[in-house]
Design an enzyme around this catalytic site. Structure first.
Site, PDB file in Angstrom:
ATOM      1  N   HIS A 305       0.982  -1.355   0.259  1.00  0.00           N
ATOM      2  CA  HIS A 305      -0.152  -0.541  -0.056  1.00  0.00           C
ATOM      3  C   HIS A 305       0.757   1.364   0.164  1.00  0.00           C
ATOM      4  CE1 HIS A 305      -4.170  -1.539   0.934  1.00  0.00           C
ATOM      5  NE2 HIS A 305      -3.034  -2.963   1.198  1.00  0.00           N
ATOM      6  N   ASP A 444       1.673  -3.357  -9.559  1.00  0.00           N
ATOM      7  CA  ASP A 444       1.355  -4.619 -10.022  1.00  0.00           C
ATOM      8  C   ASP A 444       1.759  -4.716 -12.124  1.00  0.00           C
ATOM      9  OD1 ASP A 444       0.555  -5.426  -8.103  1.00  0.00           O
ATOM     10  OD2 ASP A 444      -2.458  -5.198  -8.010  1.00  0.00           O
TER      11      ASP A 444
END
Ligand code: GLA
Length: 709
Positions: A305, A444
């Site tokens: 995060h 990602d």
């Protein structure tokens, strides 16, 4: 549909020219089920004569008959008990003989059961007012919290109705044996499930994607009194391994063997997958594929995060990937099919503005890519016929959805013969993925595109920069699944987006506190690192003079002298977001996690696995306590891993379920896996399940590739 007559059992009525029961058995066969037991009531002999041993439908059949004159106790629960001996201890599928669903939903049901084993997995359909069957209440993780059989009309606060197709483990039987008949003399299955919920059994639900019908109106149901009571279908002897190998399930390519370090070429298994995919492509589309693209999933070693805060991450690409075979079309249609039937075929027109499918539809990941590709193609982009094969477990925190976006983007670019540098795509695609409603960062897509074999990748953002980082010699990375699905398109998405919003709120509070000491407004928390080089980010915590408890928007607004409306608008706080935001903890995690990534990179460059492991474990504690993205199963998994001999263990990805990543000395891997199987998996997996399907070791792979064939 044929009409009901007094003599034809309902399952033998024709639907689209075929008896209903054959539709059902055909769907079970396609899902990989080889054996079934049919329990009949009235006129069971007609069904037995029609189906025989099942050779015609590809499922071995045996029968049990309920003597309706003698046996006053009816209902599915009773029928299940009659089939008990044939079902044994294996998990099994149960369906009624008159509930017709889209055949591919059986496959979806089994894949979901394998991915997240539970005691009962029931199916749902969405209705305005569930009053005919059982009304089902579920939480954000699709765990069933209440089941109310035939509630009075207008009283349900859920739209989910029990669709009448289930997977059960043998745990149901003692509950069935204890049931008392209802006032109608029936042994009601939902009562047994409700008792299991009350006892803390894990009962989960899966919404059906396609067609559902119980053939009827209330009149049909009344007529069903005279039809067979129930049909019970058992799975073959090893249900968790036997069914379709093409699911996005963990079973696809697991191995306990240590992989060779730094594998950079496609290995034999991947080549076989590509050959098989091209073969299927030819069958489906009637022509050869012109290209195959591959985009890997990822596991993040450290830096959770932090990406959307503009702070670094340390992931690597795994040996699971999304493959897409494709060829250009002459028009602008994109047809996308998936070898896994659960993901329905989709088609749409590629254009500058593509309307989304309903929320949660897998086709939206493809549309997110197409929308981005349309921007790169001058003139009218052409469409493509695409066929997808993914073996990255979904909802496991291993980035299956971003790999799908990356792969679709590369496929559509290949179809249009447009060349875009991977680094440009890595910067562009995170924004494209917001199409599906997740406010995710750029980790990602960047690692899926830019990873290097045998290495981890340090990624910095805004602007995007990557550099390879070596892994410590003599250590393996082991990924273990917590058995909890973290669905990025469902509850986990909301929880994830909420963390993003909390970080935006922290930015507003820091702007107010730093005042003129801040040269410009903060786009992300990471801007502090650029604006105050050399100053530890954790120093900025002291400017957050807020109570360390969840705060309402009104409280935060009052603290910084603005209006709640303005603050909501500035930070995209939705009208439905409940009003409690934990700012101090979230900031502490983000600042400390970014510092850990710097330290981790140093450890890895000097080959210090033990210090690196400690940073992983500290990161997990921070994810759990300050970012609150862990769950009991992830906690149990990390504790089991520490006891099994890992040097570091932590959740990986967005959290709320999914996987952990563990660093284990190569010499200890065998014992580590044995202990994990014994201590974590054996007590949680149903009989017949194989722990090896839920954890794996891999060599870090290279990023995405496009092959012309
Ligand atoms: C998801 C997001 C990433 C990242 C991680 C958490 O995977 O897609 O951008 O934020 O969660 O580190």
């Amino acid at each position: 549909m044929g009409s009901l007559t007094a003599t034809t059992p309902k399952p033998l009525l024709a639907l689209h020219g075929r008896p209903i029961i054959e539709h059902i058995l055909g769907g079970l066969h396609d899902a990989g089920i080889t054996d079934a037991v049919i329990v009949t009531g009235y006129r069971g002999e007609q069904i037995e004569t029609h189906l025989g041993d099942g050779a015609g439908v590809g499922v071995r059949l045996s029968y049990r008959r309920q003597d309706m004159a003698e046996d006053a106790a009816r209902g599915t629960a009773r029928a299940l008990l009659l089939a008990r001996d044939a079902l044994g201890e294996q998990p099994f599928v149960l369906t009624w003989g008159d509930v017709v669903i889209d055949p591919s939903d059986y496959g979806a049901l089994l894949a979901e059961f394998r991915r997240t084993p539970c005691d009962v997995l029931l199916t749902l359909n969405e209705v305005d007012d569930p009053w005919r069957g059982a009304a089902v209440y579920v939480d954000d993780h699709w765990r069933v919290t209440r089941l109310i059989e035939k509630p009075p009309r207008g009283t349900s606060r859920t739209r989910w109705n029990n669709a009448g197709v289930f997977v059960f483990t043998a745990r149901i039987f003692p509950y069935l044996a204890r049931l008392q008949p209802s006032t109608r003399g029936e042994y009601e299955l939902p009562q047994a499930i409700a008792a299991m919920i009350a006892d803390g059994c894990l009962v989960r639900a899966l919404p059906l994607q396609g067609f559902w019908s119980d053939l009827g109106t209330p009149e049909d149901l009344a007529a069903a009194e005279h039809a067979p009571v129930a049909r019970v279908f058992s799975m073959d002897r090893s249900p968790l391994r036997g069914a379709s190998g093409q699911d996005w399930a963990l079973g696809a390519a697991t191995s306990d063997r240590l992989p060779a370090a730094g594998v950079s070429q496609l290995d034999a298994a991947e080549r076989r997958r590509i050959d098989a995919l091209c073969g299927r492509y030819r069958k489906i589309y009637g022509r050869a594929a012109a290209f195959v693209v591959r985009a890997p999933g990822r596991v993040n070693l450290l830096g959770e995060h932090t990406d959307y805060n503009g702070l670094p991450v340390l992931p690597m690409a795994i040996d699971r990937s999304v493959l897409i075979a494709g060829a250009a079309r002459t028009d602008s249609l994109v047809k996308i099919r998936n070898v896994t039937p659960r993901f329905r075929s989709r088609s749409y027109t590629i254009a500058e503005s593509i309307p989304a499918f309903p929320s949660g539809d897998w086709g939206n990941y493809s549309k997110a890519a197409a929308q981005a590709v349309a921007d790169y193609c001058h003139g009218d982009p052409c469409g493509a016929d695409l066929l997808v094969d993914g073996n990255i477990p979904s909802a496991a925190g291993l980035s299956s959805s971003s790999a799908l976006v990356v792969a679709t983007t590369l496929a559509l670019l290949a179809a249009n013969d447009v060349d875009v540098p991977y680094a440009t795509l890595a910067e562009r695609l995170p924004a494209a993925e917001r199409y599906v409603g997740t406010l995710s960062g750029g980790m990602d897509q960047a690692v899926s595109l830019l990873a290097q074999a045998g290495h981890a990748l340090r990624i910095d953002f805004f602007p995007l920069r990557v550099r390879t980082v070596p892994l410590p010699a003599g250590y393996a990375v082991v990924v273990c699944h917590s058995l909890v699905a973290a669905e990025k398109s469902l509850g986990a998405k909301l929880a994830y987006n909420r963390r993003v919003i909390e970080c935006r709120l922290v930015c507003r509070v820091l702007e107010a506190a730093l005042g003129s000491g801040l040269p410009r407004d903060l786009q992300t928390l990471g801007d502090l690192a650029t604006l105050f080089p050399g100053r530890p980010l954790l120093d900025f915590l002291e400017y957050l003079q807020l109570p360390d408890r969840p705060l309402s928007v009104a409280e935060i607004a009052a603290a910084i002298g603005t209006s709640p409306e303005r603050l909501r608008a500035d930070c995209d706080v939705g009208p439905d977001d409940d009003d409690y935001f934990s700012l101090t903890r979230r900031a502490r995690h983000v600042f400390a996690e970014a510092a850990r990534v710097d330290q981790a990179e140093d450890c890895l460059r000097r080959g210090d696995a033990v210090d690196f492991g400690q940073l992983m474990t500290a990161s997990h504690a921070s994810c759990r306590d300050d970012y609150e993205i862990s769950c009991p199963e992830l906690e149990a998994l990390v504790i089991a891993a520490m006891q099994a001999g890992t040097v570091g263990a932590r959740l990986t990805g967005a959290g709320f379920g999914g996987c952990t990543v563990n660093l284990v000395a190569e010499d200890d891997v065998r014992v580590f896996l044995q202990r994990m199987d014994r201590d974590f998996y054996a007590p949680r997996l149903p009989a017949g399940a194989h722990a090896g399907d839920y954890r794996f070791i891999f060599a870090p792979q290279a990023g995405a590739s496009v092959m012309r064939v």
